[in-house]
Scaffold this motif. Structure first.
Motif, PDB file in Angstrom:
ATOM      1  N   ALA A 264       0.826  -1.214   0.000  1.00 23.08           N
ATOM      2  CA  ALA A 264       0.000   0.000   0.000  1.00 23.08           C
ATOM      3  C   ALA A 264       0.857   1.259   0.000  1.00 23.08           C
ATOM      4  O   ALA A 264       0.551   2.240  -0.685  1.00 23.08           O
ATOM      5  N   ALA A 265       1.963   1.237   0.759  1.00 24.27           N
ATOM      6  CA  ALA A 265       2.849   2.402   0.790  1.00 24.27           C
ATOM      7  C   ALA A 265       3.448   2.657  -0.589  1.00 24.27           C
ATOM      8  O   ALA A 265       3.613   3.808  -1.010  1.00 24.27           O
ATOM      9  N   GLY A 266       3.780   1.584  -1.321  1.00 23.87           N
ATOM     10  CA  GLY A 266       4.332   1.735  -2.667  1.00 23.87           C
ATOM     11  C   GLY A 266       3.348   2.367  -3.625  1.00 23.87           C
ATOM     12  O   GLY A 266       3.722   3.212  -4.451  1.00 23.87           O
ATOM     13  N   ALA A 267       2.065   1.981  -3.532  1.00 27.31           N
ATOM     14  CA  ALA A 267       1.054   2.565  -4.407  1.00 27.31           C
ATOM     15  C   ALA A 267       0.896   4.061  -4.132  1.00 27.31           C
ATOM     16  O   ALA A 267       0.746   4.863  -5.055  1.00 27.31           O
ATOM     17  N   LEU A 268       0.931   4.450  -2.854  1.00 22.77           N
ATOM     18  CA  LEU A 268       0.839   5.863  -2.488  1.00 22.77           C
ATOM     19  C   LEU A 268       2.028   6.646  -3.038  1.00 22.77           C
ATOM     20  O   LEU A 268       1.873   7.738  -3.608  1.00 22.77           O
ATOM     21  N   ILE A 269       3.232   6.075  -2.909  1.00 22.54           N
ATOM     22  CA  ILE A 269       4.436   6.746  -3.409  1.00 22.54           C
ATOM     23  C   ILE A 269       4.400   6.844  -4.930  1.00 22.54           C
ATOM     24  O   ILE A 269       4.817   7.856  -5.504  1.00 22.54           O
ATOM     25  N   ALA A 270       3.890   5.815  -5.605  1.00 17.27           N
ATOM     26  CA  ALA A 270       3.779   5.855  -7.065  1.00 17.27           C
ATOM     27  C   ALA A 270       2.915   7.035  -7.502  1.00 17.27           C
ATOM     28  O   ALA A 270       3.242   7.753  -8.459  1.00 17.27           O
ATOM     29  N   GLY A 271       1.796   7.243  -6.818  1.00 20.97           N
ATOM     30  CA  GLY A 271       0.958   8.390  -7.138  1.00 20.97           C
ATOM     31  C   GLY A 271       1.670   9.705  -6.899  1.00 20.97           C
ATOM     32  O   GLY A 271       1.569  10.639  -7.701  1.00 20.97           O
ATOM     33  N   LEU A 272       2.422   9.801  -5.806  1.00 23.10           N
ATOM     34  CA  LEU A 272       3.193  11.006  -5.515  1.00 23.10           C
ATOM     35  C   LEU A 272       4.218  11.294  -6.605  1.00 23.10           C
ATOM     36  O   LEU A 272       4.411  12.436  -7.020  1.00 23.10           O
ATOM     37  N   LEU A 273       4.891  10.241  -7.074  1.00 21.37           N
ATOM     38  CA  LEU A 273       5.923  10.419  -8.101  1.00 21.37           C
ATOM     39  C   LEU A 273       5.321  10.956  -9.394  1.00 21.37           C
ATOM     40  O   LEU A 273       5.859  11.872 -10.021  1.00 21.37           O
ATOM     41  N   ILE A 274       4.187  10.384  -9.805  1.00 21.25           N
ATOM     42  CA  ILE A 274       3.547  10.837 -11.049  1.00 21.25           C
ATOM     43  C   ILE A 274       2.970  12.242 -10.870  1.00 21.25           C
ATOM     44  O   ILE A 274       2.968  13.048 -11.808  1.00 21.25           O
ATOM     45  N   ALA A 275       2.500  12.557  -9.649  1.00 18.43           N
ATOM     46  CA  ALA A 275       1.956  13.896  -9.386  1.00 18.43           C
ATOM     47  C   ALA A 275       3.010  14.980  -9.562  1.00 18.43           C
ATOM     48  O   ALA A 275       2.675  16.145  -9.804  1.00 18.43           O
TER      49      ALA A 275
END
Length: 577
Positions: free
Chosen positions: A249-260
């Motif tokens: 779950a933490a990885g999915a959140l970070i993935a969104g942050l990176l693309i943002a």
């Protein structure tokens, strides 16, 4: 065996997707929040509903799921996509811009609510300090996935709720870190070091690799490639964080942050929106499937009391904090009720706490039911909050200011769009330009222009670019069909917005006026007027009379074009009648 599992997995996927396909149109037609519909359908087709009758009625097996263990993979997929969507909304720049509210108000809410709930759990003798602290912080969270669609980010309530939710979403990572490493100091140190190393690596990769990947996708103009890259980033980030104990779950959140953080986040949001919406539906259906009607019936007084206590405590704490921060009474009332329920992230923390041995199976199951009940009540609490806000402060209906408030949007950044941007800057007027050519965007940004990447031909431009709050929109694209379509769509959604559109000739300008453009500027007319001005001045006519005559001629020609558009529209109206 594998074939059976594969067939069972396909059956379960079809049941859940079929249920989502029934809920969305049915509840939309009834004008009821689909959140409630998803949860109720989950109860109906789950192990506690019709699924419990499948053994005696074999035909029910085709439309139900009778084993809670089989819904867990779907819940995990839904959670991953939800957290990815949350990450897309965050971005480090946005966090920094809102740091006062996020880390001030949001941090106070998380700590104060968690402390009150934890102390309450210890006082009634239900839990020891560590489990009570973890559970209190988990219950202090509110549902981003449900709250934000209900309130948006434009109103005063929406802006306050969004700031608090950002901090809650960020706090998931340290909570998961503590749970995964709670076995000892050495384990905590190992997970902490490994987690920081993985996060640093992901940030570096995201900073240097993602913009290049999305730039290539932008050049191909392939939405499928955007979607594939986004899902690949989610998958790789989730695997990376899961491998060091932080959890997927933490990885999915970070993935969104990176693309943002990239210039392509708006396009990714649009392209992945249907998938994220489906993920929300799947997750809510699995929440309904977790509701054990037998357990609810057996322990309904305790469950209702616990749910009521959580809702009252959270609403009271949030209301008090907002009043302390001098928010309006109506905003404090509405936000307190809106965010009183637990969150989908609460379920993640409960699952992690059970896996780590912090909570017993019976305790985790009890609070899972409380969370599911709270999630079901969120739309009702939101409606109650709005009604009470209007009652305590009838003047509180003025909305807040979005990022595009007072800004002129320029669609298309070729030679025409660039000149308009220059003139806006010359007169100190804020603007944002949007163009679908990534190379053009990159070059313009290097020259100091405020340009973002976006394909205005795809998706809902009004919602994506905040046109409802903009000062005006200028359509400069060299695509007559697209310009007419956008003029129609924008005029329907924003009746008062000023729309200035570039036209190829008088006939095209007449079409644009019929479509709703405020002003349509034909290139041929302006070219002729400029040539007339130049020759008249060159042959010795005074500048003042020339400019006056040019303005008069322009007004005359525009009036003729408008009249032509109105005359062309009348027969069409007659035919429709």
């Amino acid at each position: 065996m594998a074939g059976d599992l594969g067939g069972q997995g396909l059956h379960d996927a079809l049941v859940i997707l079929g249920a989502a396909g029934v809920v969305i149109p049915a509840f939309a037609r009834l004008r009821i929040s689909p959140v409630i519909g998803f949860i109720l359908v989950g109860v109906a087709i789950g192990p506690a509903g019709l699924g419990s009758l499948a053994n005696g009625h074999p035909w029910l097996e085709t439309i139900t799921i009778d084993d809670r263990g089989r819904i867990e993979p779907f819940a995990e997929i839904g959670i991953l996509m939800l957290l990815f969507g949350i990450g897309l909304e965050l971005s480090f720049r946005r966090l920094w811009a809102m740091r006062g509210r996020v880390f001030g108000l949001g941090g106070l809410q998380m700590l104060a609510t968690g402390l009150v709930l934890s102390c309450g759990l210890m006082l009634i003798g239900a839990l020891e300090p560590l489990p009570a602290a973890i559970l209190g912080l988990a219950l202090a969270m509110s549902s981003t996935a449900i709250v934000m669609p209900l309130t948006g980010t434009v109103s005063a309530t929406g802006q306050v709720a969004f700031a608090i939710l950002l901090l809650q979403d960020l706090s998931l990572i340290p909570l998961l870190l503590v749970l995964d490493a709670k076995s000892g100091t050495g384990a905590l140190l190992t997970v902490l070091v490994g987690g920081l190393a993985v996060i640093a690596g992901l940030l570096l990769v995201g900073r240097f690799l993602l913009p290049r990947l999305f730039a290539q996708a932008a050049r191909t103009k392939s939405p499928e490639l955007f979607l594939a890259i986004s899902l690949l980033v989610v998958m790789l980030a989730s695997i990376a964080t899961g491998s060091v104990g932080l959890g997927a779950a933490a990885g999915a959140l970070i993935a969104g942050l990176l693309i943002a953080e990239t210039d392509y986040h708006a396009e990714v949001e649009v392209i992945t929106a249907p998938l994220r919406g489906l993920a929300l539906g799947i997750f809510l259906i699995t929440v309904g499937m977790r509701l054990d009607l037998g357990a609810l019936y057996a322990a309904w007084p305790q469950l209702l009391a616990a749910t009521a206590a959580v809702l009252l405590i959270k609403a009271a704490v949030i209301f008090s904090l907002l009043r302390f921060h001098r928010s309006r009474l109506a905003t404090a009332v509405e936000t307190g009720l809106l965010m009183a329920s637990p969150s989908e992230l609460t379920l993640i923390v409960l699952s992690g706490a059970f896996a780590a041995g912090v909570l017993s199976a019976s305790t985790a199951a009890f609070w899972t039911l409380v969370t599911a009940l709270g999630l079901t009540l969120t739309p009702l609490l939101a409606a109650l909050g709005r009604r009470m806000a209007r009652r305590v402060d009838p003047q509180s209906l003025a909305s807040g200011v979005s990022d595009t408030s007072g800004v002129t949007l320029i669609f298309g950044f070729g030679r025409v769009g660039r000149i308009i941007a220059d003139m806006m800057a010359e007169h100190g007027r804020p603007y944002v330009a949007v163009d679908g050519d990534i190379d053009c965007v990159a070059a313009a940004r290097e020259q100091g222009y405020k340009v973002i990447f976006g394909d205005v031909a795809r998706g809902d431009a009004v919602e994506r670019f905040g046109l409802s709050e903009a000062a005006a929109v200028v359509l400069t694209m060299d695509d007559p069909v697209l310009t007419v379509r956008l003029s129609k769509d924008i005029r329907v959604a924003c009746p008062e917005l000023s729309i200035v559109a570039r036209a190829r000739d008088g006939a095209h300008a007449a079409q644009l006026y019929r479509a709703g453009a405020t002003d349509a500027v034909p290139e041929t007319m302006e070219g002729s007027l400029q040539m007339s001005e130049a020759i008249l001045v060159d042959i010795g006519v005074a500048m003042g009379p020339v400019i006056a005559s040019i303005h008069e001629k322009r007004s005359q020609l525009r009036a003729q074009i408008r009249e032509a558009g109105e005359l062309a529209e009348e027969p069409a109206l007659g035919r429709r009648r």
